[in-house]
Design a protein around this motif. Structure first.
Motif, PDB file in Angstrom:
ATOM      1  N   PHE A 144       1.135   7.194  -6.627  1.00 10.18           N
ATOM      2  CA  PHE A 144       0.078   8.145  -6.973  1.00 10.18           C
ATOM      3  C   PHE A 144       0.471   9.556  -6.565  1.00 10.18           C
ATOM      4  O   PHE A 144       0.225  10.522  -7.306  1.00 10.18           O
ATOM      5  CB  PHE A 144      -1.246   7.748  -6.313  1.00 10.18           C
ATOM      6  CG  PHE A 144      -2.388   8.642  -6.701  1.00 10.18           C
ATOM      7  CD1 PHE A 144      -2.929   8.583  -7.976  1.00 10.18           C
ATOM      8  CD2 PHE A 144      -2.907   9.555  -5.803  1.00 10.18           C
ATOM      9  CE1 PHE A 144      -3.962   9.428  -8.353  1.00 10.18           C
ATOM     10  CE2 PHE A 144      -3.950  10.401  -6.164  1.00 10.18           C
ATOM     11  CZ  PHE A 144      -4.477  10.333  -7.443  1.00 10.18           C
ATOM     12  N   ASP A 145       1.074   9.701  -5.403  1.00 10.46           N
ATOM     13  CA  ASP A 145       1.485  11.018  -4.926  1.00 10.46           C
ATOM     14  C   ASP A 145       2.492  11.659  -5.879  1.00 10.46           C
ATOM     15  O   ASP A 145       2.443  12.863  -6.137  1.00 10.46           O
ATOM     16  CB  ASP A 145       2.092  10.879  -3.528  1.00 10.46           C
ATOM     17  CG  ASP A 145       2.256  12.205  -2.813  1.00 10.46           C
ATOM     18  OD1 ASP A 145       1.509  13.153  -3.127  1.00 10.46           O
ATOM     19  OD2 ASP A 145       3.133  12.305  -1.943  1.00 10.46           O
ATOM     20  N   ALA A 192     -10.212   1.837   0.416  1.00 14.78           N
ATOM     21  CA  ALA A 192     -10.845   1.036  -0.637  1.00 14.78           C
ATOM     22  C   ALA A 192      -9.935   0.882  -1.857  1.00 14.78           C
ATOM     23  O   ALA A 192     -10.079  -0.080  -2.614  1.00 14.78           O
ATOM     24  CB  ALA A 192     -12.169   1.674  -1.053  1.00 14.78           C
ATOM     25  N   ILE A 193      -9.032   1.828  -2.057  1.00 14.84           N
ATOM     26  CA  ILE A 193      -8.132   1.793  -3.216  1.00 14.84           C
ATOM     27  C   ILE A 193      -6.711   2.100  -2.759  1.00 14.84           C
ATOM     28  O   ILE A 193      -6.472   2.461  -1.609  1.00 14.84           O
ATOM     29  CB  ILE A 193      -8.557   2.783  -4.323  1.00 14.84           C
ATOM     30  CG1 ILE A 193      -8.580   4.220  -3.770  1.00 14.84           C
ATOM     31  CG2 ILE A 193      -9.905   2.402  -4.887  1.00 14.84           C
ATOM     32  CD1 ILE A 193      -8.851   5.268  -4.841  1.00 14.84           C
ATOM     33  N   LEU A 194      -5.786   1.933  -3.707  1.00 15.30           N
ATOM     34  CA  LEU A 194      -4.351   2.161  -3.477  1.00 15.30           C
ATOM     35  C   LEU A 194      -3.798   1.253  -2.389  1.00 15.30           C
ATOM     36  O   LEU A 194      -3.112   1.688  -1.459  1.00 15.30           O
ATOM     37  CB  LEU A 194      -4.065   3.631  -3.176  1.00 15.30           C
ATOM     38  CG  LEU A 194      -4.351   4.629  -4.303  1.00 15.30           C
ATOM     39  CD1 LEU A 194      -3.877   6.029  -3.912  1.00 15.30           C
ATOM     40  CD2 LEU A 194      -3.705   4.209  -5.613  1.00 15.30           C
ATOM     41  N   ASN A 195      -4.093  -0.015  -2.543  1.00 18.19           N
ATOM     42  CA  ASN A 195      -3.517  -1.027  -1.666  1.00 18.19           C
ATOM     43  C   ASN A 195      -2.424  -1.830  -2.354  1.00 18.19           C
ATOM     44  O   ASN A 195      -1.766  -2.650  -1.725  1.00 18.19           O
ATOM     45  CB  ASN A 195      -4.611  -1.964  -1.149  1.00 18.19           C
ATOM     46  CG  ASN A 195      -5.550  -1.245  -0.202  1.00 18.19           C
ATOM     47  OD1 ASN A 195      -5.148  -0.818   0.873  1.00 18.19           O
ATOM     48  ND2 ASN A 195      -6.796  -1.078  -0.615  1.00 18.19           N
ATOM     49  N   ASP A 196      -2.252  -1.578  -3.650  1.00 16.78           N
ATOM     50  CA  ASP A 196      -1.206  -2.241  -4.423  1.00 16.78           C
ATOM     51  C   ASP A 196      -0.903  -1.364  -5.638  1.00 16.78           C
ATOM     52  O   ASP A 196      -1.829  -0.821  -6.241  1.00 16.78           O
ATOM     53  CB  ASP A 196      -1.668  -3.625  -4.884  1.00 16.78           C
ATOM     54  CG  ASP A 196      -0.524  -4.457  -5.439  1.00 16.78           C
ATOM     55  OD1 ASP A 196      -0.112  -4.192  -6.595  1.00 16.78           O
ATOM     56  OD2 ASP A 196      -0.033  -5.352  -4.739  1.00 16.78           O
ATOM     57  N   PRO A 197       0.366  -1.216  -6.013  1.00 16.22           N
ATOM     58  CA  PRO A 197       0.698  -0.382  -7.174  1.00 16.22           C
ATOM     59  C   PRO A 197       0.024  -0.829  -8.466  1.00 16.22           C
ATOM     60  O   PRO A 197      -0.214  -0.003  -9.360  1.00 16.22           O
ATOM     61  CB  PRO A 197       2.222  -0.515  -7.288  1.00 16.22           C
ATOM     62  CG  PRO A 197       2.680  -0.899  -5.920  1.00 16.22           C
ATOM     63  CD  PRO A 197       1.577  -1.737  -5.348  1.00 16.22           C
ATOM     64  N   PRO A 199       0.808  -1.218   0.000  1.00 18.49           N
ATOM     65  CA  PRO A 199       0.000   0.000   0.000  1.00 18.49           C
ATOM     66  C   PRO A 199       0.843   1.270   0.000  1.00 18.49           C
ATOM     67  O   PRO A 199       0.509   2.241  -0.690  1.00 18.49           O
ATOM     68  CB  PRO A 199      -0.821  -0.131   1.286  1.00 18.49           C
ATOM     69  CG  PRO A 199      -0.946  -1.598   1.499  1.00 18.49           C
ATOM     70  CD  PRO A 199       0.371  -2.148   1.067  1.00 18.49           C
ATOM     71  N   GLN A 200       1.944   1.299   0.744  1.00 22.19           N
ATOM     72  CA  GLN A 200       2.798   2.485   0.745  1.00 22.19           C
ATOM     73  C   GLN A 200       3.354   2.772  -0.644  1.00 22.19           C
ATOM     74  O   GLN A 200       3.435   3.929  -1.061  1.00 22.19           O
ATOM     75  CB  GLN A 200       3.950   2.310   1.738  1.00 22.19           C
ATOM     76  CG  GLN A 200       3.588   2.619   3.174  1.00 22.19           C
ATOM     77  CD  GLN A 200       4.759   2.410   4.100  1.00 22.19           C
ATOM     78  OE1 GLN A 200       5.108   1.269   4.403  1.00 22.19           O
ATOM     79  NE2 GLN A 200       5.357   3.487   4.559  1.00 22.19           N
ATOM     80  N   CYS A 201       3.744   1.723  -1.349  1.00 24.43           N
ATOM     81  CA  CYS A 201       4.254   1.909  -2.713  1.00 24.43           C
ATOM     82  C   CYS A 201       3.174   2.493  -3.608  1.00 24.43           C
ATOM     83  O   CYS A 201       3.434   3.398  -4.405  1.00 24.43           O
ATOM     84  CB  CYS A 201       4.761   0.585  -3.274  1.00 24.43           C
ATOM     85  SG  CYS A 201       6.274  -0.017  -2.494  1.00 24.43           S
ATOM     86  N   ALA A 202       1.959   1.978  -3.486  1.00 22.59           N
ATOM     87  CA  ALA A 202       0.855   2.488  -4.304  1.00 22.59           C
ATOM     88  C   ALA A 202       0.567   3.945  -3.979  1.00 22.59           C
ATOM     89  O   ALA A 202       0.373   4.781  -4.882  1.00 22.59           O
ATOM     90  CB  ALA A 202      -0.393   1.634  -4.087  1.00 22.59           C
ATOM     91  N   ALA A 246     -12.268   7.427  -1.311  1.00 21.49           N
ATOM     92  CA  ALA A 246     -11.864   6.034  -1.501  1.00 21.49           C
ATOM     93  C   ALA A 246     -10.452   5.787  -0.976  1.00 21.49           C
ATOM     94  O   ALA A 246     -10.164   4.721  -0.413  1.00 21.49           O
ATOM     95  CB  ALA A 246     -11.956   5.667  -2.984  1.00 21.49           C
ATOM     96  N   ILE A 247      -9.566   6.757  -1.150  1.00 27.49           N
ATOM     97  CA  ILE A 247      -8.206   6.612  -0.611  1.00 27.49           C
ATOM     98  C   ILE A 247      -8.255   6.590   0.906  1.00 27.49           C
ATOM     99  O   ILE A 247      -7.654   5.737   1.563  1.00 27.49           O
ATOM    100  CB  ILE A 247      -7.305   7.757  -1.112  1.00 27.49           C
ATOM    101  CG1 ILE A 247      -7.066   7.643  -2.618  1.00 27.49           C
ATOM    102  CG2 ILE A 247      -5.960   7.742  -0.369  1.00 27.49           C
ATOM    103  CD1 ILE A 247      -6.424   8.872  -3.238  1.00 27.49           C
ATOM    104  N   GLY A 248      -8.998   7.539   1.488  1.00 28.28           N
ATOM    105  CA  GLY A 248      -9.072   7.638   2.940  1.00 28.28           C
ATOM    106  C   GLY A 248      -9.654   6.401   3.596  1.00 28.28           C
ATOM    107  O   GLY A 248      -9.218   6.004   4.688  1.00 28.28           O
ATOM    108  N   SER A 249     -10.619   5.780   2.949  1.00 25.42           N
ATOM    109  CA  SER A 249     -11.266   4.595   3.519  1.00 25.42           C
ATOM    110  C   SER A 249     -10.446   3.326   3.327  1.00 25.42           C
ATOM    111  O   SER A 249     -10.765   2.281   3.916  1.00 25.42           O
ATOM    112  CB  SER A 249     -12.647   4.399   2.882  1.00 25.42           C
ATOM    113  OG  SER A 249     -12.522   3.988   1.527  1.00 25.42           O
TER     114      SER A 249
END
Length: 262
Positions: A130-131, A214-219, A123-126, A209-212
């Motif tokens: 995005f950042d 729901a997304i950005l758990n894998d690159p 998740p950190q990589c994802a 979605a990012i905050g919850s």
């Protein structure tokens, strides 16, 4: 090879008249001027009440021993290197897209609590991808998404050219590293996209979605997009052959499947 941005003195300011940098014209004075803005000038741009502030990154600041993300979460202090394009564009993104930035920061800090400051989770990589290189793409036509699924870049950008020109398909560049790369004239830009189908506030949907979580758990959730193909974003987008010959338009890798859009 590590990208080296042009110096402020050598910057070809014509790049500011073309996307994606033209979309940030509200901050043009900080880019066009001969002098670098300091954190005080940037902090004057916050709208409304915000606990966040840009602070100069120096030895005294780093002596607190905090991780960059932890310092933001605990103190609202966004470490900003002086005379640095990368951090200047990061400041612009914070000023314009605070809800997404705050969601990313909260997720990063939660992962640091699990992984520690030296290891990085998927998740950190994802979140970092995005950042740094992210964009939010809004589409209305499912056929455009189908073309993207197969890396049919000719169809996505040329066949559906009018959709981009009408605004039925839109791109908001979020990644500050991608904005930095745009300082080089004619550079072929490829970013990492989140896709939102339909109408409504795409940026708000992404922030939620990012905050919850729901997304950005894998690159691999992020879709590569050669954003230079958007009509008008590169000098060669009026030439149909551009979409079949430019090196940024890569074929789909075997077995690669993208997640459903928001």
């Amino acid at each position: 090879m590590r990208y080296v941005a042009p110096t402020r003195e050598a910057l070809d300011r014509r790049v500011l008249a073309s996307p994606p940098l033209s979309h940030w014209s509200g901050y043009a004075a900080f880019v066009e001027g001969d002098a670098w803005p300091d954190v005080h000038a940037l902090n004057a741009c916050w709208s409304g009440e915000s606990r966040h502030r840009f602070v100069t990154q120096d030895k005294a600041l780093l002596a607190d021993g905090l991780h960059y993300e932890e310092r933001i979460a605990k103190r609202g202090a966004i470490a900003t290197r002086p005379r640095n394009w990368h951090d200047l564009f990061n400041a612009f993104v914070w000023l314009r897209h605070g809800p997404i930035k705050r969601a990313l920061n909260a997720r990063q800090v939660a992962e640091i609590a699990i992984m520690g400051p030296r290891e990085r989770s998927r998740p950190q990589c994802a979140l970092t991808h995005f950042d740094e290189a992210g964009m939010v793409v809004s589409l209305r036509d499912p056929a455009m998404l189908a073309a993207w699924d197969t890396h049919d870049w000719h169809a996505l950008f040329w066949t559906f050219r009018d959709a981009w020109l009408r605004g039925d398909a839109r791109v908001e560049v979020f990644g500050h590293a991608l904005l930095e790369h745009a300082l080089t004239p004619g550079k072929l830009l490829v970013g990492k996209a989140l896709v939102v189908m339909g109408q409504g506030d795409a940026l708000a949907r992404c922030a939620e979605a990012i905050g919850s979580g729901a997304i950005l758990n894998d690159p691999l959730e992020l879709r590569p997009l050669p954003v230079s193909g958007v009509p008008g974003w590169h000098p060669d987008t009026g030439d149909e052959a551009f979409y079949t010959t430019a090196p940024c338009f890569q074929p789909l890798r075997a077995g690669r499947v993208y997640p459903a859009p928001l």
